[in-house]
Design a protein around this motif. Structure first.
Motif, PDB file in Angstrom:
ATOM      1  N   ALA A 188     -10.357  -6.501   3.633  1.00 55.24           N
ATOM      2  CA  ALA A 188     -10.344  -7.234   2.361  1.00 55.24           C
ATOM      3  C   ALA A 188      -9.837  -6.364   1.218  1.00 55.24           C
ATOM      4  N   LEU A 189     -10.112  -5.077   1.260  1.00 58.31           N
ATOM      5  CA  LEU A 189      -9.720  -4.172   0.177  1.00 58.31           C
ATOM      6  C   LEU A 189      -8.384  -3.478   0.433  1.00 58.31           C
ATOM      7  N   GLU A 190      -7.663  -3.909   1.464  1.00 52.49           N
ATOM      8  CA  GLU A 190      -6.423  -3.217   1.823  1.00 52.49           C
ATOM      9  C   GLU A 190      -5.420  -3.198   0.670  1.00 52.49           C
ATOM     10  N   LYS A 191      -5.203  -4.338   0.031  1.00 53.77           N
ATOM     11  CA  LYS A 191      -4.235  -4.415  -1.068  1.00 53.77           C
ATOM     12  C   LYS A 191      -4.683  -3.527  -2.229  1.00 53.77           C
ATOM     13  N   PHE A 192      -5.968  -3.609  -2.569  1.00 47.82           N
ATOM     14  CA  PHE A 192      -6.506  -2.803  -3.664  1.00 47.82           C
ATOM     15  C   PHE A 192      -6.393  -1.314  -3.335  1.00 47.82           C
ATOM     16  N   ALA A 193      -6.706  -0.966  -2.079  1.00 51.37           N
ATOM     17  CA  ALA A 193      -6.624   0.438  -1.662  1.00 51.37           C
ATOM     18  C   ALA A 193      -5.182   0.941  -1.739  1.00 51.37           C
ATOM     19  N   GLN A 194      -4.223   0.107  -1.330  1.00 54.48           N
ATOM     20  CA  GLN A 194      -2.822   0.517  -1.412  1.00 54.48           C
ATOM     21  C   GLN A 194      -2.406   0.749  -2.862  1.00 54.48           C
ATOM     22  N   ASP A 195      -2.882  -0.107  -3.755  1.00 55.95           N
ATOM     23  CA  ASP A 195      -2.567   0.071  -5.173  1.00 55.95           C
ATOM     24  C   ASP A 195      -3.188   1.350  -5.721  1.00 55.95           C
ATOM     25  N   LEU A 196      -4.366   1.720  -5.221  1.00 57.99           N
ATOM     26  CA  LEU A 196      -5.045   2.919  -5.711  1.00 57.99           C
ATOM     27  C   LEU A 196      -4.410   4.214  -5.207  1.00 57.99           C
ATOM     28  N   LEU A 197      -3.661   4.135  -4.117  1.00 58.78           N
ATOM     29  CA  LEU A 197      -3.062   5.353  -3.556  1.00 58.78           C
ATOM     30  C   LEU A 197      -2.157   6.053  -4.563  1.00 58.78           C
ATOM     31  N   GLN A 198      -1.408   5.302  -5.344  1.00 55.15           N
ATOM     32  CA  GLN A 198      -0.523   5.921  -6.326  1.00 55.15           C
ATOM     33  C   GLN A 198      -1.317   6.628  -7.417  1.00 55.15           C
ATOM     34  N   VAL A 199      -2.485   6.093  -7.759  1.00 49.57           N
ATOM     35  CA  VAL A 199      -3.345   6.755  -8.743  1.00 49.57           C
ATOM     36  C   VAL A 199      -3.880   8.054  -8.155  1.00 49.57           C
ATOM     37  N   TRP A 200      -4.272   8.007  -6.915  1.00 48.19           N
ATOM     38  CA  TRP A 200      -4.770   9.199  -6.219  1.00 48.19           C
ATOM     39  C   TRP A 200      -3.684  10.280  -6.193  1.00 48.19           C
ATOM     40  N   ASP A 201      -2.466   9.873  -5.820  1.00 49.30           N
ATOM     41  CA  ASP A 201      -1.354  10.831  -5.781  1.00 49.30           C
ATOM     42  C   ASP A 201      -1.143  11.473  -7.152  1.00 49.30           C
ATOM     43  N   SER A 202      -1.199  10.672  -8.193  1.00 48.75           N
ATOM     44  CA  SER A 202      -0.994  11.179  -9.551  1.00 48.75           C
ATOM     45  C   SER A 202      -2.081  12.179  -9.937  1.00 48.75           C
ATOM     46  N   LEU A 203      -3.324  11.868  -9.599  1.00 49.65           N
ATOM     47  CA  LEU A 203      -4.432  12.783  -9.890  1.00 49.65           C
ATOM     48  C   LEU A 203      -4.286  14.100  -9.133  1.00 49.65           C
ATOM     49  N   GLU A 204      -3.875  14.013  -7.863  1.00 48.46           N
ATOM     50  CA  GLU A 204      -3.687  15.240  -7.075  1.00 48.46           C
ATOM     51  C   GLU A 204      -2.580  16.110  -7.656  1.00 48.46           C
ATOM     52  N   LEU A 205      -1.473  15.491  -8.089  1.00 47.41           N
ATOM     53  CA  LEU A 205      -0.381  16.254  -8.698  1.00 47.41           C
ATOM     54  C   LEU A 205      -0.847  16.957  -9.975  1.00 47.41           C
ATOM     55  N   GLY A 206      -1.598  16.245 -10.794  1.00 42.55           N
ATOM     56  CA  GLY A 206      -2.128  16.838 -12.017  1.00 42.55           C
ATOM     57  C   GLY A 206      -3.068  17.991 -11.729  1.00 42.55           C
ATOM     58  N   HIS A 207      -3.925  17.817 -10.723  1.00 43.48           N
ATOM     59  CA  HIS A 207      -4.859  18.885 -10.354  1.00 43.48           C
ATOM     60  C   HIS A 207      -4.112  20.107  -9.829  1.00 43.48           C
ATOM     61  N   ASP A 240     -10.553 -13.409  12.979  1.00 49.87           N
ATOM     62  CA  ASP A 240      -9.942 -13.461  11.642  1.00 49.87           C
ATOM     63  C   ASP A 240     -10.952 -13.127  10.554  1.00 49.87           C
ATOM     64  N   LEU A 241     -12.174 -13.615  10.726  1.00 55.90           N
ATOM     65  CA  LEU A 241     -13.224 -13.336   9.746  1.00 55.90           C
ATOM     66  C   LEU A 241     -13.575 -11.852   9.733  1.00 55.90           C
ATOM     67  N   GLU A 242     -13.672 -11.261  10.919  1.00 56.16           N
ATOM     68  CA  GLU A 242     -13.953  -9.817  10.998  1.00 56.16           C
ATOM     69  C   GLU A 242     -12.835  -9.022  10.338  1.00 56.16           C
ATOM     70  N   ASN A 243     -11.587  -9.413  10.594  1.00 58.06           N
ATOM     71  CA  ASN A 243     -10.454  -8.717   9.975  1.00 58.06           C
ATOM     72  C   ASN A 243     -10.457  -8.905   8.456  1.00 58.06           C
ATOM     73  N   ALA A 244     -10.840 -10.107   8.006  1.00 61.06           N
ATOM     74  CA  ALA A 244     -10.890 -10.353   6.565  1.00 61.06           C
ATOM     75  C   ALA A 244     -11.917  -9.446   5.906  1.00 61.06           C
ATOM     76  N   HIS A 245     -13.083  -9.276   6.563  1.00 59.44           N
ATOM     77  CA  HIS A 245     -14.098  -8.376   6.012  1.00 59.44           C
ATOM     78  C   HIS A 245     -13.627  -6.923   6.071  1.00 59.44           C
ATOM     79  N   LYS A 246     -12.995  -6.573   7.191  1.00 54.22           N
ATOM     80  CA  LYS A 246     -12.606  -5.180   7.401  1.00 54.22           C
ATOM     81  C   LYS A 246     -11.471  -4.755   6.477  1.00 54.22           C
TER      82      LYS A 246
END
Length: 201
Positions: free
Chosen positions: A83-102, A75-81
């Motif tokens: 830990a940023l999953e939620k933040f990364a999922q939230d950032l995906l929409q920003v990435w998509d938006s930047l790619e569309l603009g580019h 569980d500790l290894e998974n928590a470290h591995k």
């Protein structure tokens, strides 16, 4: 003494009988206290059974502790591995938006700058929402008093239009994560103008 015994033969015989009875009672009690071999065998079997039960319980407890340790480590290894999953999922929409603009800027020959600017502003708002949702706050202290805990002075400017020690320019914004400083804001700070030579004279 022989005379006494001769005078009381009945008393002497009673004492002897009492002694014999007492000895017989002691022997009977000792015999009653000594278990027979069958009882000893039964007691030994009971003790072995209890020892086996206790050993089984000990082995189970050790196995459970070992499993708990392995599960906690996993569980500790998974928590470290992850830990940023939620933040990364939230950032995906920003990435998509930047790619569309580019893509819009690259593929279209006569790109409308106004639309690109609107798209960029929307992307920045989206990014700000993601950051705020994840506890990241921006430090933009222009016009505020200099705070060494959150600001890093890059230069000092003489200014008479603002109070000394005021942030008059932000070179780079800072950020905090749940109130903890991630990066200080790089700022320019005001100071009182030096007195002229005429005023000093």
């Amino acid at each position: 003494m022989e005379k006494d015994q001769a005078e009381n033969p009945q008393q002497t015989q009673e004492e002897t009988t009492e002694n014999e009875v007492a000895e017989a009672d002691v022997e009977a009690a000792a015999a009653a206290q000594q278990p027979n071999p069958e009882e000893l065998t039964q007691l030994l079997e009971d003790a072995r059974s209890k020892a086996d039960d206790n050993w089984d319980q000990l082995m189970r407890a050790r196995a459970e502790l070992d499993n708990l340790r392995k599960r906690t480590q996993r569980d500790l290894e998974n928590a470290h591995k992850f830990a940023l999953e939620k933040f990364a999922q939230d950032l995906l929409q920003v990435w998509d938006s930047l790619e569309l603009g580019h893509q819009a800027a690259v593929q279209v020959e006569n790109t409308d700058i106004t639309k690109l600017l609107e798209g960029t502003e929307l992307t920045l708002k989206l990014l700000a929402n993601v950051m705020e949702k994840n506890g990241i706050e921006q430090i933009d202290p222009e016009g505020e008093s200099f705070n060494p805990e959150f600001h890093q002075a890059m230069s000092v400017q003489e200014r008479d239009d603002v109070a000394p020690n005021t942030v008059v320019g932000v070179v780079q914004k800072g950020y905090t994560l749940n109130g903890r400083l991630m990066r200080p804001a790089m700022v320019m700070v005001s100071k009182a103008p030096a007195a002229s030579v005429d005023e000093q004279a």
